[in-house]
Write a protein that holds these residues in place. Sequence first.
Motif, PDB file in Angstrom:
ATOM      1  N   GLY A 266      -4.366 -11.708  17.708  1.00  0.00           N
ATOM      2  CA  GLY A 266      -4.816 -12.713  17.135  1.00  0.00           C
ATOM      3  C   GLY A 266      -4.152 -13.649  15.889  1.00  0.00           C
ATOM      4  N   ARG A 267      -4.628 -14.734  15.673  1.00  0.00           N
ATOM      5  CA  ARG A 267      -4.142 -15.503  14.444  1.00  0.00           C
ATOM      6  C   ARG A 267      -3.719 -14.859  13.364  1.00  0.00           C
ATOM      7  N   VAL A 268      -2.784 -15.173  12.381  1.00  0.00           N
ATOM      8  CA  VAL A 268      -2.381 -14.699  11.151  1.00  0.00           C
ATOM      9  C   VAL A 268      -3.844 -14.566  10.077  1.00  0.00           C
ATOM     10  N   THR A 269      -4.094 -13.697   9.273  1.00  0.00           N
ATOM     11  CA  THR A 269      -4.939 -13.474   8.436  1.00  0.00           C
ATOM     12  C   THR A 269      -4.614 -12.770   7.077  1.00  0.00           C
ATOM     13  N   HIS A 270      -5.342 -12.684   6.117  1.00  0.00           N
ATOM     14  CA  HIS A 270      -5.173 -11.605   5.048  1.00  0.00           C
ATOM     15  C   HIS A 270      -5.838 -10.317   5.707  1.00  0.00           C
ATOM     16  N   ALA A 271      -4.944  -9.368   5.736  1.00  0.00           N
ATOM     17  CA  ALA A 271      -5.172  -8.110   6.272  1.00  0.00           C
ATOM     18  C   ALA A 271      -6.049  -7.071   5.254  1.00  0.00           C
ATOM     19  N   ARG A 272      -6.610  -5.990   5.618  1.00  0.00           N
ATOM     20  CA  ARG A 272      -7.211  -5.160   4.735  1.00  0.00           C
ATOM     21  C   ARG A 272      -6.294  -3.919   4.743  1.00  0.00           C
ATOM     22  N   LEU A 273      -6.387  -3.341   3.424  1.00  0.00           N
ATOM     23  CA  LEU A 273      -5.788  -2.333   2.891  1.00  0.00           C
ATOM     24  C   LEU A 273      -6.506  -1.053   2.880  1.00  0.00           C
ATOM     25  N   SER A 274      -6.049  -0.011   3.204  1.00  0.00           N
ATOM     26  CA  SER A 274      -6.650   1.271   2.817  1.00  0.00           C
ATOM     27  C   SER A 274      -7.025   1.589   1.243  1.00  0.00           C
ATOM     28  N   PRO A 275      -8.186   2.191   0.904  1.00  0.00           N
ATOM     29  CA  PRO A 275      -8.139   2.746  -0.338  1.00  0.00           C
ATOM     30  C   PRO A 275      -6.911   3.407  -0.941  1.00  0.00           C
ATOM     31  N   GLU A 276      -6.470   4.463  -0.113  1.00  0.00           N
ATOM     32  CA  GLU A 276      -5.157   5.152  -0.450  1.00  0.00           C
ATOM     33  C   GLU A 276      -3.966   4.425  -1.022  1.00  0.00           C
ATOM     34  N   ALA A 277      -3.784   3.127  -0.034  1.00  0.00           N
ATOM     35  CA  ALA A 277      -2.755   2.315  -0.128  1.00  0.00           C
ATOM     36  C   ALA A 277      -2.671   1.772  -1.297  1.00  0.00           C
ATOM     37  N   THR A 278      -3.863   1.159  -1.976  1.00  0.00           N
ATOM     38  CA  THR A 278      -3.980   0.480  -3.163  1.00  0.00           C
ATOM     39  C   THR A 278      -4.077   1.276  -4.443  1.00  0.00           C
ATOM     40  N   ASP A 279      -4.088   2.518  -4.175  1.00  0.00           N
ATOM     41  CA  ASP A 279      -4.494   3.505  -5.498  1.00  0.00           C
ATOM     42  C   ASP A 279      -2.934   3.554  -6.407  1.00  0.00           C
ATOM     43  N   PRO A 280      -2.917   2.929  -7.673  1.00  0.00           N
ATOM     44  CA  PRO A 280      -2.004   3.115  -8.509  1.00  0.00           C
ATOM     45  C   PRO A 280      -1.449   4.273  -8.720  1.00  0.00           C
ATOM     46  N   ALA A 281      -1.997   5.510  -8.692  1.00  0.00           N
ATOM     47  CA  ALA A 281      -1.871   6.656  -8.972  1.00  0.00           C
ATOM     48  C   ALA A 281      -0.884   7.287  -7.804  1.00  0.00           C
ATOM     49  N   VAL A 282      -1.259   7.053  -6.628  1.00  0.00           N
ATOM     50  CA  VAL A 282      -0.600   7.422  -5.485  1.00  0.00           C
ATOM     51  C   VAL A 282       0.709   6.757  -5.569  1.00  0.00           C
ATOM     52  N   GLY A 283       0.895   5.406  -5.767  1.00  0.00           N
ATOM     53  CA  GLY A 283       2.018   4.703  -5.846  1.00  0.00           C
ATOM     54  C   GLY A 283       2.907   5.144  -6.849  1.00  0.00           C
ATOM     55  N   GLN A 284       2.599   5.318  -7.874  1.00  0.00           N
ATOM     56  CA  GLN A 284       3.429   6.288  -8.917  1.00  0.00           C
ATOM     57  C   GLN A 284       4.094   7.503  -8.474  1.00  0.00           C
ATOM     58  N   ARG A 285       3.137   8.279  -7.919  1.00  0.00           N
ATOM     59  CA  ARG A 285       3.450   9.624  -7.418  1.00  0.00           C
ATOM     60  C   ARG A 285       4.506   9.405  -6.275  1.00  0.00           C
ATOM     61  N   LEU A 286       4.245   8.494  -5.221  1.00  0.00           N
ATOM     62  CA  LEU A 286       5.242   8.274  -4.072  1.00  0.00           C
ATOM     63  C   LEU A 286       6.493   7.748  -4.696  1.00  0.00           C
ATOM     64  N   TRP A 287       6.319   6.771  -5.763  1.00  0.00           N
ATOM     65  CA  TRP A 287       7.795   6.269  -6.169  1.00  0.00           C
ATOM     66  C   TRP A 287       8.500   7.332  -6.878  1.00  0.00           C
ATOM     67  N   ALA A 288       8.156   8.270  -7.634  1.00  0.00           N
ATOM     68  CA  ALA A 288       8.883   9.141  -8.112  1.00  0.00           C
ATOM     69  C   ALA A 288       9.491  10.302  -7.204  1.00  0.00           C
ATOM     70  N   ALA A 289       8.593  10.444  -6.245  1.00  0.00           N
ATOM     71  CA  ALA A 289       9.239  11.459  -4.938  1.00  0.00           C
ATOM     72  C   ALA A 289      10.286  10.633  -4.637  1.00  0.00           C
ATOM     73  N   SER A 290      10.094   9.317  -4.296  1.00  0.00           N
ATOM     74  CA  SER A 290      11.200   8.560  -3.369  1.00  0.00           C
ATOM     75  C   SER A 290      12.515   8.495  -4.298  1.00  0.00           C
ATOM     76  N   GLU A 291      12.347   8.546  -5.727  1.00  0.00           N
ATOM     77  CA  GLU A 291      13.605   8.468  -6.411  1.00  0.00           C
ATOM     78  C   GLU A 291      14.256   9.642  -6.613  1.00  0.00           C
ATOM     79  N   GLU A 292      13.553  10.667  -6.562  1.00  0.00           N
ATOM     80  CA  GLU A 292      14.061  12.111  -6.639  1.00  0.00           C
ATOM     81  C   GLU A 292      14.757  12.310  -5.246  1.00  0.00           C
TER      82      GLU A 292
END
Length: 299
Positions: A266-292
């Motif tokens: 269907g048409r374009v809209t603002h989509a929904r994100l999962s709670p885990e995707a928006t968790d800053p702690a998850v973001g920081q941990r994945l970022w550190a792992a990706s850098e390493e």
Amino acid sequence: MSGWTAESIPGQHGRIAVVTGANSGVGLVTATELARHGAHVVLAVRNLRAGEEAARRIGGDVEVRELDLASLASVRAFAQGLTADHPAIDLLVNNAGVVLLGERRTTADGFELQIGTNLLGHFALTGLLLGTLRPGARVVNLSSITHKTAHLDFDDLMSERDFRASPAYGRSKLATTVFGLELHRRLEAAGSPVISVLAHPGLTRTNLTPRAWEHLGRPGRVLSWIGLLATQPVEQGARPQLCAATDPGVQGGQFFGPARLWETRGRVTHARLSPEATDPAVGQRLWAASEELTGVRYL
């Protein structure tokens, strides 16, 4: 976003866009529309022959460059060559992705192929190109509705203990989504004029659709036909990504997808994100792992 189509794309003349995986599917449509609206488009592809064929189909102001996201050496070589020829870039569309249908495979650097390509290759590429992005430039990461039911196991990011192709794909797309949102937070905190946004295509008919259930034999062929009927045309599936890449009203951290049937079409809209995707702690941990894992550090 009601009524948004490719005709809503503003003029792209004078802009340089890089689209990974631009030789087929959503990436090909994205590259085609950007070129049709005046952008100089770099088709970043693993298969140069397929890239050249895509360039002939697209026409316009395009160039083809080799990029294998499953090899950090290839990512670095691509970034070095690109920045030498194009010291200022306006748009980076991290579109390319790989879907495994069978046994576990690895990248040239030993990463599980899906997370190694879909996340780590793009993480490295974005970091290496970040200094070339002009004020107002955008980084667009292609997510998936599969991210909503996935979970990141930081003790087994490479799925060495428990590999199943479909859940591993979902985890790779959750990781891609987490990366895009964490990049947004870091750009915003740094006061950067560059923004990071996300999109997903819903259920879209690409070159992978007929092959998705091949390994199941006759039942798989039936499922393939059902899949063809359930999916939307690739031109429609590309709209959320094109909207994220070009619409003047887009803001950092936004996520676009289809509006109907649980965001499958269907048409374009603002989509929904999962709670885990928006968790800053998850973001920081994945970022550190990706850098390493990649050896690429930025922001």
